[in-house]
Write an enzyme that holds these catalytic residues in place. Structure first.
Site, PDB file in Angstrom:
ATOM      1  N   CYS A  32      12.832   0.296  46.697  1.00 43.55           N
ATOM      2  CA  CYS A  32      13.617  -0.547  45.429  1.00 43.55           C
ATOM      3  C   CYS A  32      12.651  -0.892  44.600  1.00 43.55           C
ATOM      4  O   CYS A  32      11.371  -0.471  44.652  1.00 43.55           O
ATOM      5  CB  CYS A  32      14.225  -1.791  46.115  1.00 43.55           C
ATOM      6  SG  CYS A  32      12.855  -2.940  46.750  1.00 43.55           S
ATOM      7  N   CYS A  35       9.337  -2.615  45.509  1.00 46.33           N
ATOM      8  CA  CYS A  35       8.334  -1.779  46.043  1.00 46.33           C
ATOM      9  C   CYS A  35       7.393  -1.288  45.059  1.00 46.33           C
ATOM     10  O   CYS A  35       6.071  -1.004  45.075  1.00 46.33           O
ATOM     11  CB  CYS A  35       8.932  -0.710  46.811  1.00 46.33           C
ATOM     12  SG  CYS A  35       9.742  -1.166  48.327  1.00 46.33           S
ATOM     13  N   ASP A 454       6.998  18.155   6.795  1.00 48.00           N
ATOM     14  CA  ASP A 454       6.024  19.073   5.724  1.00 48.00           C
ATOM     15  C   ASP A 454       6.859  20.186   5.408  1.00 48.00           C
ATOM     16  O   ASP A 454       7.780  20.327   6.085  1.00 48.00           O
ATOM     17  CB  ASP A 454       4.716  19.454   6.722  1.00 48.00           C
ATOM     18  CG  ASP A 454       4.060  20.421   5.976  1.00 48.00           C
ATOM     19  OD1 ASP A 454       3.717  20.142   4.962  1.00 48.00           O
ATOM     20  OD2 ASP A 454       3.697  21.347   6.569  1.00 48.00           O
ATOM     21  N   ASP A 653       3.267  20.968  11.190  1.00 51.70           N
ATOM     22  CA  ASP A 653       2.715  22.232  12.234  1.00 51.70           C
ATOM     23  C   ASP A 653       1.004  22.398  11.948  1.00 51.70           C
ATOM     24  O   ASP A 653       0.583  23.183  12.844  1.00 51.70           O
ATOM     25  CB  ASP A 653       3.458  23.370  11.995  1.00 51.70           C
ATOM     26  CG  ASP A 653       3.111  24.125  10.639  1.00 51.70           C
ATOM     27  OD1 ASP A 653       2.882  23.565   9.677  1.00 51.70           O
ATOM     28  OD2 ASP A 653       2.954  25.369  10.701  1.00 51.70           O
ATOM     29  N   ASP A 657      -1.606  18.373   9.111  1.00 51.19           N
ATOM     30  CA  ASP A 657      -0.560  17.478   9.195  1.00 51.19           C
ATOM     31  C   ASP A 657      -1.042  16.634  10.486  1.00 51.19           C
ATOM     32  O   ASP A 657      -0.545  15.715  10.585  1.00 51.19           O
ATOM     33  CB  ASP A 657       0.683  18.306   9.598  1.00 51.19           C
ATOM     34  CG  ASP A 657       1.451  18.921   8.672  1.00 51.19           C
ATOM     35  OD1 ASP A 657       1.293  18.686   7.487  1.00 51.19           O
ATOM     36  OD2 ASP A 657       1.749  20.225   8.956  1.00 51.19           O
TER      37      ASP A 657
END
Length: 769
Positions: A32, A35, A454, A653, A657
């Site tokens: 649970c 724990c 971009d 990418d 960037d």
């Protein structure tokens, strides 16, 4: 897609970790949310541990530790907290042994459930039958007698508690003695109290008031049986939450056909090394990452990128382990093996996201830390109130209602509410080509208000292509293209390369060019096929006294499209107008339209000219353009947009960037980009197009909605039913919640939460609809 996706190194089994390294543990025995909190506190108390996240759904702990902290130290800390742990490495993380252990646990629960059910059924019939069915009480009294019925119930219930129910007592009672009660403690107290009271009523009735001499063996037995049922259903459902990882792991074949000592032979994939040559036949899965050195085919990459359309692979193309070769035969050169393949790194990234905790989980953790002690206090108060002011038999009412409170409030569902949704959501995202490198990005992306993008390589293909080639009257297009391309072949400029590539794609053979020279910033000139070829911008043509007004209409159109024309002259006469641009990806417009439908504002942040940026923005319906910015200017633009609009996601990418990706609230890297960009991002899109952004936002919103549903069910359910279990409705309408129904309701609560999370496996984002 062939770029490396790096994640932090894992620590070796039981070994020292480098500063800031991660150690993962498999933790057994957690049931649970209490724990989870207990194991986290035990790990955090180890000197040198910076952070510890424990996941109930995966039964794993992810620890960030300093140098000097060993896996053995962490295992010992978990053991002191009352649980078992094992250090996970790349060798045993997904081993057959781990899966076998999970299957064995589920099988043991199934056997325990069947035994408990078989023993509990007679107890239930003997006790509840006399209450529910007219005539059963008289039948029992006239045959075996009520006292003998109680003796038989005692024997059967004792076996239930000693055998299938023993797990609750052997774990729950020690936890209670350590002042760290958990779900097992609540079950042990509830079932144990009902059993002990019944034993006293059976063998020592003189100790109780005459009105309170009743037995509740059926409550103790049914509680154990129903909770075992819930545990078994939960174990099966939890196994299904990790199917996405298992499916990814099974993508890589075990063997490959490799060229060794001049002979083709079958070898295990684990034995392959970089530089070896592998043969791939139609229908086979790619065994390792590699480059095609011979052949042509189509590869189904849908399990990696989420894209259903097969990708054509020719000589020089990259292929990824786990993808499927469809038609032709290919010969590959191995570039990456084992843990270095894209598939292996995808699996690690998904696991990392599943191990992380969302900010919303912090609230759950604070509540569940005190929940079990609060439930025990509520049960004690319930017992005292009923004992002091309840109707006759007060002791019986006090016991039954206190046991119902203990059982109904087990916080299993609370502990499973968030991690199960994260597991299924991130696994489904991986199947769609969306990788969450950081778990908290899953929540942050849901709250995004603006998406900054971009241009080059994100909205566009990232490589110039010839888009327009219009010849003047009296000139043949093929001849002019061949001659211009022959001259441009001597240039390294991207526009020149695009023209040469276009000629080659049309199958034109290029004659050598001589007397080549560059007119700086204006154009080039050379001799080929016996003619003088001059190529350049309008100002270069003017310097040659060549009038380009004949193309004025086309120039206007190109300007509106954001394209810049160049001109070609043959032997001093205007021969053609040429436009080269970076084509917009086919999926971009639809993706931006989908983002607008989600209520998002889209802003382009680019280093290109404002005219080009605005032209593309008009084509795509982009809301705002920030143009002519350098990499450091992108960071400034990101910060300005965050202040203006709020939570911001940036999509890029390239290397330039990376600063913007790091500065954004959520950095999203196109998976076909550079390693540096992906390392700075929170989310990686393997598909390489903007459609992945909408998929990422969709899955983020769906997962967070699923978590909210689970948390509402877990908290509202417990909060509403604890007072009912305590008996608040009794003075109004005489309704009490039997401990049996409490046990059934508690077990079904956990099953509901896991089942609700599993709905995400069928989630389909907008771009895949």
């Amino acid at each position: 897609m062939d770029q490396a996706l790096r994640t932090p190194d894992r620590a070796p089994l039981g070994g020292d970790t480098a500063a800031g390294a991660a150690i993962d543990l498999s933790v057994q025995g957690m049931t649970c949310a209490s724990c989870v909190g207990r194991v986290e506190r035990a790990l955090a108390a180890v000197p040198g541990v910076a952070r510890a996240n424990v996941n109930l759904a995966t039964e794993q702990a992810h620890i960030q530790a300093e140098a000097g902290v060993t896996g053995d130290l962490l295992v010992q800390a978990v053991a002191k907290a009352g649980y078992e742990a094992q250090v996970l490495s790349d060798d045993n993380r997904h081993s057959d042994e781990a899966e076998a252990r999970h299957d064995a646990e589920a099988d043991a629960l199934r056997k325990a459930l069947w035994l408990a059910a078989l023993l509990t059924l007679p107890v239930f019939i003997l006790e509840m039958g006399s209450h529910l069915i007219p005539g059963v009480h008289r039948l029992l009294a006239n045959t075996i007698g009520m006292q003998n019925s109680w003796y038989l119930q005692f024997v059967l219930t004792t076996v239930v508690l000693l055998l299938p129910g023993r797990r609750f007592f052997t774990v729950g009672i020690p936890a209670l003695l350590r002042r760290a009660p958990d779900m097992n403690s609540l079950v042990a107290l509830g079932a144990g109290a009902a059993y002990a009271y019944s034993v006293v009523a059976t063998f020592f009735p003189f100790l109780l008031p005459p009105s309170a001499i009743n037995v509740y063996y059926e409550a103790a037995a049914v509680i154990v049986t129903l909770i075992l049922l819930g545990r078994w259903l939960e174990a099966g459902a939890k196994g299904r939450t990790s199917e996405a990882i298992k499916r990814l792991m099974k993508l890589q074949p075990d063997t490959a056909r490799v060229l060794r000592d001049g002979q083709w032979t079958d070898a295990s994939v684990s034995s392959l090394s970089r530089g070896e040559t592998v043969a791939l036949r139609p229908g086979e899965r790619v065994p390792v990452d590699g480059i095609v050195i011979e052949g042509s085919s189509y590869i189904d990459e849908s399990m990696i990128s989420g894209e259903p359309v097969p990708a054509q692979k020719n000589e020089g193309a990259s292929v990824v382990a786990g993808t499927v070769n469809q038609s032709g035969a290919l010969t590959l050169k191995v570039t990456k093996t084992g843990a270095d393949t894209v598939l292996a790194q995808i699996i690690r990234m998904v696991e990392q996201a599943q191990a992380d905790k969302l900010p919303i989980q912090a609230v759950v953790d604070r509540i569940t830390m005190w929940f079990v002690p609060a439930v025990m206090a509520a049960a004690a108060v319930t017992f005292l109130v009923w004992l002091l002011i309840g109707p006759t038999p007060a002791l019986t009412f006090a016991l039954v209602n206190a046991v119902a409170v203990l059982i109904i409030a087990c916080p299993c569902a609370m502990g499973l509410a968030t991690p199960t949704s994260i597991m299924v959501g991130t696994g489904r995202a991986a199947q769609l080509g969306v990788l969450f490198r950081k778990g908290d990005a899953l929540q942050a992306l849901r709250d995004a208000r603006v998406v900054a993008v971009d241009k080059t390589g994100t909205l566009t293909e990232g490589k110039p292509a010839l888009t327009d080639f219009i010849t003047a009257a009296g000139f043949d297009r093929t001849s002019v293209l061949r001659q211009v391309a022959a001259v441009e072949a001597r240039s390294e400029h991207p526009i020149a390369q695009a023209i040469v590539q276009a000629a080659q794609q049309e199958g034109l053979s290029l004659a050598p060019a001589t007397a080549f020279s560059t007119q700086t910033g204006a154009g080039i000139v050379a001799q080929t096929e016996g003619v003088l070829v001059q190529v350049g911008a309008e100002r270069y043509m003017r310097s040659l006294n060549i009038d380009v007004a004949v193309f004025s209409t086309e120039v206007q159109r190109l300007s509106e499209e954001g394209k810049t024309p160049v001109y070609a002259a043959i032997d001093g006469q205007l021969a053609a107008m040429i436009a080269v641009s970076d084509p917009i990806k086919t999926s971009t417009a639809q993706a931006i339209q989908a983002m607008h439908g989600m209520g998002l504002k889209v802003v382009m942040v680019t280093g290109d000219s404002r005219r080009t940026g605005e032209a593309i923005a008009r084509q795509l319906g982009i809301d705002e353009v920030i143009a002519e910015v350098m990499p450091d200017g992108k960071v400034e633009a990101i910060n300005t947009l965050k202040q203006r609009y709020g939570m911001l996601a940036f999509v890029g990418d390239g290397i330039n960037d990376a600063p913007a990706l790091a500065a954004a609230d959520i950095g999203i890297a196109i998976g076909t980009g550079t390693d540096i960009a992906m390392e700075a991002a929170d989310v990686v899109l393997m598909s390489g197009d903007m459609g992945g952004v909408t998929a990422a936002i969709d899955i983020s919103r769906a997962t967070l909605a699923n978590i909210r549903q689970n948390l509402f069910w877990a908290f509202a359910y417990n909060t509403a039913l604890i007072p009912i279990a305590a008996g608040v409705l009794y003075p109004i309408n005489g309704v009490l919640l039997s401990p049996i129904f409490a046990a059934g309701a508690m077990a079904m609560s956990s099953v509901f939460v896991v089942g609700n999370a599993l709905r995400l496996k069928r989630f389909v984002p907008h771009r895949h609809t």
